[in-house]
Design an enzyme around this catalytic site. Sequence first.
Site, PDB file in Angstrom:
ATOM      1  N   CYS A   5       0.845  -1.193   0.000  1.00 56.04           N
ATOM      2  CA  CYS A   5       0.000   0.000   0.000  1.00 56.04           C
ATOM      3  C   CYS A   5       0.881   1.245   0.000  1.00 56.04           C
ATOM      4  CB  CYS A   5      -0.925   0.000   1.211  1.00 56.04           C
ATOM      5  SG  CYS A   5      -1.972   1.470   1.334  1.00 56.04           S
ATOM      6  N   CYS A 100      -6.254   0.400   6.184  1.00 51.48           N
ATOM      7  CA  CYS A 100      -6.994   1.608   6.541  1.00 51.48           C
ATOM      8  C   CYS A 100      -8.066   1.978   5.531  1.00 51.48           C
ATOM      9  CB  CYS A 100      -6.024   2.772   6.729  1.00 51.48           C
ATOM     10  SG  CYS A 100      -5.005   3.136   5.275  1.00 51.48           S
TER      11      CYS A 100
END
Length: 255
Positions: A5, A100
Amino acid sequence: PDMFCNRLIKFGEFYDKIDASFEKVASGHYANISYENEKYYLKRSPDPIKDQTYFLAYLTQQQITRAIFPIGKYEKKEIRKIAADYNLANQTRKDSQGICFLGQIKFSDFIKHHLGELPGDIIEMETGKILGKHPGYYYFTIGQRSGIGLSGGPWFVVEKNIAENKILISKNVELIEKEKNHFTVTNFNWITEPPTKKNLRVKIRHGEHFFDCSLKFQNDNLAEVLIDRPDRGIAAGQFAVFYDGDYCLGGGVIC
């Protein structure tokens, strides 16, 4: 997922999307960057628990050149105090966990949407007996106990045969908790250059704990790692991140 990410999205696609006139990009990671000898180095935060260099170890020299981490020099408790002093709305917000950007979406639903299902066999490690079916090897991690969907347990995922899409399980937790003091690492990313020192420190999971280690390269993309004390749960697919003092050098994938 945090490794990729950061490299592919936060410091990858995001960099590509914003206007080139933005010379620097600030993020809230607990880490530091220093400029020495015409190179940029990734360094640890003073907060040993919140330090996030482990998750940033796959960034490139080009990516950290453009990054700044304004809170990296603080400990988490200091940031909480600053937020309280300014009466910020997020002063008591819980720390984010997991991926997230998923929000309230379940991880399994996210995987199903993007990868679909790939049915395969669930096999008992000791006997080779097929005990059931699974929706795809990528839904499972080594050591996983929940979500296997079989009675008569507890069962643990002890191995994944990716080539044949098989999940191997056992009731014997010692198969996944066997202590090891050495492992092999591949697919390296070095933020500046490969280390010349043989004796370093290594993390094999996020947290404050390090191992003293020696690194013996077999070739440019394969190395044997010997750690100073045995550890349980070292498994293929985990990331090993190497440090020289406070400098995060980069890392690789345990194979």
